[in-house]
Every structure is written in C-alpha cells, then in structure tokens.
Design an enzyme around this catalytic site. Structure first.
Site, mmCIF file in Angstrom:
data_model
loop_
_atom_site.group_PDB
_atom_site.id
_atom_site.type_symbol
_atom_site.label_atom_id
_atom_site.label_comp_id
_atom_site.label_asym_id
_atom_site.label_seq_id
_atom_site.Cartn_x
_atom_site.Cartn_y
_atom_site.Cartn_z
ATOM 1 N N CYS A 1 0.815 -1.230 0.000
ATOM 2 C CA CYS A 1 0.000 0.000 0.000
ATOM 3 C C CYS A 1 0.841 1.270 0.000
ATOM 4 O O CYS A 1 0.339 2.356 -0.294
ATOM 5 C CB CYS A 1 -0.897 0.032 1.224
ATOM 6 S SG CYS A 1 -1.978 -1.373 1.291
ATOM 7 N N HIS B 1 -4.054 7.142 1.196
ATOM 8 C CA HIS B 1 -4.246 5.807 0.627
ATOM 9 C C HIS B 1 -5.675 5.364 0.943
ATOM 10 O O HIS B 1 -6.214 5.660 2.010
ATOM 11 C CB HIS B 1 -3.228 4.847 1.251
ATOM 12 C CG HIS B 1 -3.523 3.416 0.982
ATOM 13 N ND1 HIS B 1 -3.783 2.949 -0.282
ATOM 14 C CD2 HIS B 1 -3.620 2.347 1.813
ATOM 15 C CE1 HIS B 1 -4.030 1.653 -0.222
ATOM 16 N NE2 HIS B 1 -3.926 1.267 1.047
ATOM 17 N N ASN C 1 -9.854 -0.966 -2.359
ATOM 18 C CA ASN C 1 -8.443 -0.733 -2.058
ATOM 19 C C ASN C 1 -7.599 -1.315 -3.193
ATOM 20 O O ASN C 1 -7.542 -2.528 -3.360
ATOM 21 C CB ASN C 1 -8.108 -1.402 -0.717
ATOM 22 C CG ASN C 1 -6.656 -1.198 -0.309
ATOM 23 O OD1 ASN C 1 -5.840 -0.717 -1.079
ATOM 24 N ND2 ASN C 1 -6.347 -1.585 0.915
HETATM 25 O O1 UT7 Z 1 -4.417 -1.397 2.591
HETATM 26 C C1 UT7 Z 1 -4.083 -2.572 3.256
HETATM 27 C C2 UT7 Z 1 -4.094 -2.392 4.697
HETATM 28 N N1 UT7 Z 1 -5.282 -2.964 5.247
HETATM 29 C C3 UT7 Z 1 -6.105 -2.219 5.962
HETATM 30 O O2 UT7 Z 1 -5.914 -1.050 6.092
HETATM 31 C C4 UT7 Z 1 -7.248 -2.930 6.630
HETATM 32 C C5 UT7 Z 1 -7.582 -2.283 7.933
HETATM 33 N N2 UT7 Z 1 -8.673 -2.962 8.595
HETATM 34 C C6 UT7 Z 1 -9.956 -2.875 8.154
HETATM 35 O O3 UT7 Z 1 -10.205 -2.227 7.151
HETATM 36 C C7 UT7 Z 1 -11.027 -3.540 8.974
HETATM 37 O O4 UT7 Z 1 -10.458 -4.160 10.091
HETATM 38 C C8 UT7 Z 1 -11.853 -4.607 8.167
HETATM 39 C C9 UT7 Z 1 -12.719 -3.912 7.147
HETATM 40 C C10 UT7 Z 1 -10.938 -5.607 7.502
HETATM 41 C C11 UT7 Z 1 -12.772 -5.379 9.113
HETATM 42 O O5 UT7 Z 1 -13.603 -4.453 9.800
HETATM 43 P P1 UT7 Z 1 -13.739 -4.526 11.377
HETATM 44 O O6 UT7 Z 1 -14.691 -3.499 11.766
HETATM 45 O O7 UT7 Z 1 -12.357 -4.470 11.976
HETATM 46 O O8 UT7 Z 1 -14.394 -5.956 11.578
HETATM 47 P P2 UT7 Z 1 -13.852 -7.179 12.443
HETATM 48 O O9 UT7 Z 1 -12.651 -7.802 11.813
HETATM 49 O O10 UT7 Z 1 -13.755 -6.757 13.865
HETATM 50 O O11 UT7 Z 1 -15.051 -8.198 12.268
HETATM 51 C C12 UT7 Z 1 -16.341 -7.907 12.802
HETATM 52 C C13 UT7 Z 1 -17.263 -9.030 12.392
HETATM 53 C C14 UT7 Z 1 -16.701 -10.435 12.678
HETATM 54 O O12 UT7 Z 1 -17.771 -11.248 13.098
HETATM 55 P P3 UT7 Z 1 -17.975 -11.541 14.673
HETATM 56 O O13 UT7 Z 1 -16.706 -12.186 15.120
HETATM 57 O O14 UT7 Z 1 -18.195 -10.197 15.299
HETATM 58 O O15 UT7 Z 1 -19.165 -12.452 14.679
HETATM 59 C C15 UT7 Z 1 -16.238 -10.892 11.305
HETATM 60 O O16 UT7 Z 1 -16.252 -12.308 11.190
HETATM 61 O O17 UT7 Z 1 -17.509 -8.977 10.989
HETATM 62 C C16 UT7 Z 1 -17.282 -10.274 10.410
HETATM 63 N N3 UT7 Z 1 -16.839 -10.081 9.030
HETATM 64 C C17 UT7 Z 1 -17.711 -9.931 8.021
HETATM 65 N N4 UT7 Z 1 -19.040 -9.930 7.963
HETATM 66 C C18 UT7 Z 1 -19.617 -9.732 6.774
HETATM 67 C C19 UT7 Z 1 -15.573 -9.978 8.563
HETATM 68 N N5 UT7 Z 1 -15.610 -9.773 7.222
HETATM 69 C C20 UT7 Z 1 -16.911 -9.732 6.866
HETATM 70 C C21 UT7 Z 1 -17.584 -9.541 5.654
HETATM 71 N N6 UT7 Z 1 -18.933 -9.555 5.647
HETATM 72 N N7 UT7 Z 1 -16.923 -9.315 4.490
#
Ligand code: UT7
Length: 334
Positions: free
Chosen positions: A115, A261, A291
């Site tokens: 990134c 970014h 992204n």
């Molecule tokens: O450019 C590369 C660098 N990468 C980044 O900058 C990524 C930075 N991180 C993020 O953008 C976020 O952490 C994500 C978008 C990847 C995830 O969002 P979050 O608010 O941190 O969600 P989480 O990982 O805490 O997950 C919350 C819930 C989980 O379910 P439970 O455990 O609460 O039941 C996940 O299993 O959301 C679930 N989940 C989804 N649900 C529906 C994870 N991915 C998905 C999905 N659709 N695609």
C-alpha cells in the site's frame, strides 16, 4: 535547485464492475456490512477470461500519463513499478512494462511496498532525480488482486476490500528557485508486524515451496489481521503527517488537500478527525474502486488533477499505511 515535479498522470481500471451485491452472491457478506465497515460500494476486477497482468493495466495508465506529460516512451530514464501482485514471481513487472512501452534497455526497478508503494516509489524517484542519476522517471502502481483472493466466506474479510487498477505518474527534474514539487518525504517500516498482512505461499522458506496441504489451508491467499492494521493506521498516520510537515517547514494549515491511501474510509475519517480537517480538505474515492494498494494514490491523484481540485501553488499531503507494516507521507506543491 533541482526539484521533482509531476508532469503527467494517468489511470486505468479494468472493465468488469463488481458491486457489493455481486460479491454477496459469492460469499456470506452484504452491501450493508461492506459499506458500513469500509465505505466501499464497488470495485473493478479484470475479466476472468482475459489473459492480462498488472503490467498491462500499468501500460494503459502509463500511456495516458506520457501523453499528458508530452513525453514519448524514449524520454523515460527510469521506470519504477510498484505492485504486490506482480505478473510473475520474477522478473519484476517493471521489465514487462518496459517491453510493452516498446523500450529496449531503459532501466526498470520494482518495489514491493504494497500500500505504500507510492511513497517509497516517489521518494526513490526524487532521490534519483536530485542526485542527477535520472531526470525523467515513470512511476507506475498497478495491481490485479482479484485473481489471488479467496472468493469464499473463509476469505470474506479480505476479498470484499480489494480492487484491481493502475495509476501512473511522470516525474521530471526541473531547475527552479520556487518551492515546488516534492517538498519532503517520510518513510517507515515495522517488520514486527509482517505476518499481520501477507501472502505466505509459495514460500522459499519451505521445501517444496508450495504443496497440496498449503493450498488446502489457503496459505496461498492473503491473510490479514484487520484490527491490528486499523489500529496502527489510526496511530501512525497523524504521527507521520506531523513528521513530514516538520521536514517541509509547514503546518497542516498550509495543506490545501490531503490525498490518503484508500484502505478503509473509516481510517481516513479517523485521520481527518485527528487533524481537525474540513471535509473538502481530504479526498476519498474508495467507494468506487475499493483498495487498489499501490495504485490507489496514483489513481486518486489523477482524478484530483482531472477534476481541478488542485491547481498551481496548491500543496498536497499524501499519507498511507499498509503491509510490512510500512507507512509514509509526502508533501508536494503544484
Ligand atoms: O491497505 C491494506 C491495509 N489494510 C487495511 O488497512 C485494513 C484495515 N482494517 C480494516 O479495514 C477492517 O479491520 C476490516 C474492514 C478488515 C474489518 O472491519 P472490522 O470493523 O475491523 O471488523 P472485524 O474484523 O472486527 O469483524 C467484525 C465481524 C466479525 O464477526 P464476529 O466475530 O463479530 O461475529 C467478522 O467475522 O464482521 C465479520 N466479518 C464480516 N461480515 C460480513 C468480517 N468480514 C466480513 C464480511 N462480511 N466481508
């Protein structure tokens, strides 16, 4: 004094538009979840039946940037290609791009900063230019994520985020007393967190470098600790913005536009809040493209210039963080 200035930009997106609803038909996710957590509404993926690589997308973006700069490919002294999804394991996509542009022996350098490819690439171009080793540099950031994603519910946290695309920038050394061009850059990495966002296999740590077991476990797909990356971004971006502004002898009040970014809209909103920025001072287009890692800032920059959101004398701050971890910032004056 020699300054590194942008002479032309270009972008290229593949033609297959993939909406959140399209993705929701492939895995257990929803338009609502994706928009709420990331700000992404759609992304472009290369058509499944087309045999093209990031160098092909990069070549299209490069041709547009060259045209705007008024350069021919022969004018290029150095190509810098940034990608985490190269055409081949080796050699680098820069060599493939060089050939696609009809060039014969122009040097081509690949950088693997994910990134933050833009920051490392522009800082490298600036160093080459100011040291007199090259005067006209073509920087390209290009990615094809879609072919390497786990398009199933197992990979949903990563698969919904990434889009394909390319952006290109023509940079030139110009003698001037004006404080224009690249004013300052700041780069960082923290290998301690290298496993928080990675594709592990094929890996030369193992013999064989990939086997059926690894494929079954999905170790050839990207793995991400989203929360760790998110927390680091929210902490590091304001920090590195302060550092680069200090280096440039400026403050946030001198910045006309921030181009971050495009990893997650919520990360950029947290940065906006931390820096107390009005809405019109920060540019986001993640809703349209997802992204696109190394391509994200070059694509955004091309849109910003095309839409005349910046003009002569305007000062722009670029910031970003991603796999490595790596992060960085650049201050640029038009
Ligand atoms: O450019 C590369 C660098 N990468 C980044 O900058 C990524 C930075 N991180 C993020 O953008 C976020 O952490 C994500 C978008 C990847 C995830 O969002 P979050 O608010 O941190 O969600 P989480 O990982 O805490 O997950 C919350 C819930 C989980 O379910 P439970 O455990 O609460 O039941 C996940 O299993 O959301 C679930 N989940 C989804 N649900 C529906 C994870 N991915 C998905 C999905 N659709 N695609």
């Amino acid at each position: 004094m020699k300054r590194t200035v942008i002479q032309g930009t270009g972008r290229h997106l593949p033609k297959r538009l993939v909406t959140n609803d399209d993705i929701s038909r492939l895995m257990d996710t929803s338009d609502e979840w994706i928009i709420q957590r990331t700000g992404i509404e759609q992304r472009y993926w290369v058509p499944e039946d087309e045999n093209i690589g990031p160098s092909d997308l990069g070549a299209e973006a490069a041709k547009k940037a060259l045209e705007k700069a008024g350069w021919t490919p022969e004018d290029i002294d150095l190509i810098i290609f940034a990608s985490l999804s190269p055409d081949l394991f080796f050699p680098g996509s820069g060599c493939l791009l060089q050939h696609l542009l009809g060039l014969h022996t122009t040097p081509a350098l690949d950088i693997r900063q994910q990134c933050t490819g833009f920051f490392y690439g522009i800082a490298t171009a600036d160093a080459f230019i100011r040291s007199g080793q090259a005067n006209r540099v073509l920087f390209v950031g290009a990615e094809i994520h879609s072919r390497g994603l786990d398009i199933s519910s197992r990979g949903r946290d990563v698969a919904v985020i990434f889009g394909d695309g390319a952006g290109a920038i023509c940079l030139e050394g110009v003698e001037t007393d004006e404080p224009v061009g690249v004013l300052a850059s700041a780069l960082h990495s923290q290998g301690e967190f290298s496993h928080s966002l990675m594709i592990e296999a094929p890996t030369f740590r193992c013999a064989p470098s990939i086997n059926e077991e690894m494929i079954k476990e999905g170790r050839h797909y990207p793995k991400m600790d989203g929360r760790l990356i998110f927390k680091n971004a929210v902490r590091r971006l304001p920090e590195v913005a302060g550092e680069v502004l200090d280096k440039a002898g400026l403050t946030m009040n001198d910045i006309d536009l921030v181009i971050p970014h495009q990893a997650n809209l919520r990360i950029n909103q947290a940065f906006q809040k931390a820096m107390n920025l009005e809405d019109e001072k920060i540019f986001n287009n993640i809703n349209k493209y997802g992204n696109t890692t190394a391509a994200s800032i070059p694509i955004a920059l091309d849109e910003v210039i095309e839409n005349k959101k910046v003009g002569r004398g305007d000062t722009v701050l670029f910031i970003g963080l991603g796999a490595g971890l790596t992060w960085g910032s650049i201050v640029y004056r038009f």
